[in-house]
Design a protein around this motif. Sequence first.
Motif, PDB file in Angstrom:
ATOM      1  N   ARG A 135       1.655 -19.214   2.984  1.00  0.00           N
ATOM      2  CA  ARG A 135       1.127 -20.621   2.644  1.00  0.00           C
ATOM      3  C   ARG A 135      -0.358 -20.289   1.940  1.00  0.00           C
ATOM      4  N   ASP A 136      -1.121 -19.675   2.625  1.00  0.00           N
ATOM      5  CA  ASP A 136      -2.704 -19.862   2.134  1.00  0.00           C
ATOM      6  C   ASP A 136      -3.097 -18.533   1.658  1.00  0.00           C
ATOM      7  N   GLY A 137      -2.443 -17.490   1.905  1.00  0.00           N
ATOM      8  CA  GLY A 137      -2.872 -16.132   1.613  1.00  0.00           C
ATOM      9  C   GLY A 137      -3.754 -15.263   2.574  1.00  0.00           C
ATOM     10  N   TRP A 138      -3.639 -13.997   2.804  1.00  0.00           N
ATOM     11  CA  TRP A 138      -4.133 -13.231   3.634  1.00  0.00           C
ATOM     12  C   TRP A 138      -5.871 -13.412   3.743  1.00  0.00           C
ATOM     13  N   PRO A 139      -6.355 -13.309   2.241  1.00  0.00           N
ATOM     14  CA  PRO A 139      -7.875 -13.610   2.149  1.00  0.00           C
ATOM     15  C   PRO A 139      -8.313 -14.735   3.184  1.00  0.00           C
ATOM     16  N   ALA A 140      -7.476 -15.812   3.366  1.00  0.00           N
ATOM     17  CA  ALA A 140      -7.747 -17.171   4.080  1.00  0.00           C
ATOM     18  C   ALA A 140      -7.772 -16.666   5.564  1.00  0.00           C
ATOM     19  N   LEU A 141      -6.704 -15.926   5.863  1.00  0.00           N
ATOM     20  CA  LEU A 141      -6.720 -15.372   7.361  1.00  0.00           C
ATOM     21  C   LEU A 141      -7.966 -14.439   7.412  1.00  0.00           C
ATOM     22  N   HIS A 142      -8.222 -13.700   6.734  1.00  0.00           N
ATOM     23  CA  HIS A 142      -9.297 -12.775   6.783  1.00  0.00           C
ATOM     24  C   HIS A 142     -10.699 -13.446   7.101  1.00  0.00           C
ATOM     25  N   ALA A 143     -10.678 -14.808   6.400  1.00  0.00           N
ATOM     26  CA  ALA A 143     -11.788 -15.677   6.218  1.00  0.00           C
ATOM     27  C   ALA A 143     -12.010 -16.055   7.765  1.00  0.00           C
ATOM     28  N   ARG A 144     -10.827 -16.488   8.394  1.00  0.00           N
ATOM     29  CA  ARG A 144     -10.815 -17.028   9.840  1.00  0.00           C
ATOM     30  C   ARG A 144     -11.195 -16.063  10.766  1.00  0.00           C
ATOM     31  N   LEU A 145     -10.675 -14.894  10.534  1.00  0.00           N
ATOM     32  CA  LEU A 145     -11.102 -13.702  11.263  1.00  0.00           C
ATOM     33  C   LEU A 145     -12.442 -13.785  11.550  1.00  0.00           C
ATOM     34  N   ALA A 146     -13.039 -13.795  10.078  1.00  0.00           N
ATOM     35  CA  ALA A 146     -14.528 -13.476  10.197  1.00  0.00           C
ATOM     36  C   ALA A 146     -15.515 -14.363  10.946  1.00  0.00           C
ATOM     37  N   ARG A 147     -14.903 -15.582  11.290  1.00  0.00           N
ATOM     38  CA  ARG A 147     -15.601 -16.651  12.009  1.00  0.00           C
ATOM     39  C   ARG A 147     -15.294 -16.272  13.554  1.00  0.00           C
ATOM     40  N   HIS A 148     -14.462 -15.851  13.853  1.00  0.00           N
ATOM     41  CA  HIS A 148     -13.955 -15.355  15.311  1.00  0.00           C
ATOM     42  C   HIS A 148     -14.317 -14.011  15.843  1.00  0.00           C
ATOM     43  N   ASP A 149     -14.216 -12.947  14.848  1.00  0.00           N
ATOM     44  CA  ASP A 149     -14.336 -11.669  15.215  1.00  0.00           C
ATOM     45  C   ASP A 149     -15.003 -11.077  13.984  1.00  0.00           C
ATOM     46  N   PRO A 150     -16.305 -11.255  13.710  1.00  0.00           N
ATOM     47  CA  PRO A 150     -17.005 -10.538  12.646  1.00  0.00           C
ATOM     48  C   PRO A 150     -17.104  -9.200  12.573  1.00  0.00           C
ATOM     49  N   ALA A 151     -17.028  -8.546  13.677  1.00  0.00           N
ATOM     50  CA  ALA A 151     -17.146  -7.207  13.760  1.00  0.00           C
ATOM     51  C   ALA A 151     -15.862  -6.382  13.251  1.00  0.00           C
TER      52      ALA A 151
END
Length: 315
Positions: A135-151
């Motif tokens: 629905r949103d694309g993997w870059p959107a999930l990557h952005a969510r990951l960056a908020r919770h697990d930036p490393a």
Amino acid sequence: MQPPRVDWIGLAGPTASGKTDLALALAREFPLEIVSVDSALVYRGMDVGTAKPTRDERAAVPHHLIDILDPAASYSAAQFVADAQRLVGEIRARGRLPLLVGGTMLYFKALIDGIDALPGADEGVRAALDAEAARDGWPALHARLARHDPATAARLPPSDAQRIQRALEVLALTGRPLSSFHTGGAARPPAAHRLLSLEPADRAWLHARIDQRFAHMLRGGLLDEVHALRARGDLHLGLPSVRCVGYRQAWEALDAGLDGPALHAIVQERGAAATRQLAKRQLTWLRKMERDILPAEDAGAAMARARHLLQAVYD
């Protein structure tokens, strides 16, 4: 020859840097057994696209952790550590030295630094993440990951669907970022080791090697392998095996209905590009690891340096 002063020797490096040839050359001079450190070589029926050592090469030198899984299965860093530790003990008991060879740097890091136990795969969580990505694309999930697990997000490109999904899956199942597990939680202390690394000084040299090798894979039957995998009917792009570099690009091109010269051209272009990105990530990992660097462009010099380093562990 005296017993070695280390438990194992590692031979790492980016894809197409010449690890297999160097490992086989070293095994002709030293009492070695090779343990694969490669997340793709574990799968049966995936030979051409993984540049798997040939039957003759594997007959000449004992190899381990190759062809141990069906492509429908998954294999984790924790499983690798358990298997590698067992094999190191067995090989040393035979009076030989384990040579751990490959380019899956997470496996090397987990074996050297330790890794906490990670949760297994959860098909429900993965299906939900796949639906969100559709629905949103993997870059959107990557952005969510960056908020919770930036490393973890910092070391993953936004297009790396497999690793983004795994990091978000671990977060969903445990409430902990994936990076918090890579903190030296092994059940036993790391074994004494020495890590060698084949690295090119000229990135263009490596890119040319990658392009040539991928073209060789296409001529050698990569697309036939992918057709055979697709014909099984139980494999899909959500599996780690199908997401391996080269296989994923071929699978997606076949899904798009490409055929003939157009199919070969797009798989060559996208597969080689993905392999270059993989090599870049491997070199990024290596720069953070303690290692002895060997000159990948000069096979003779690399062999001489590796021979000297191996001899030193016996002196």
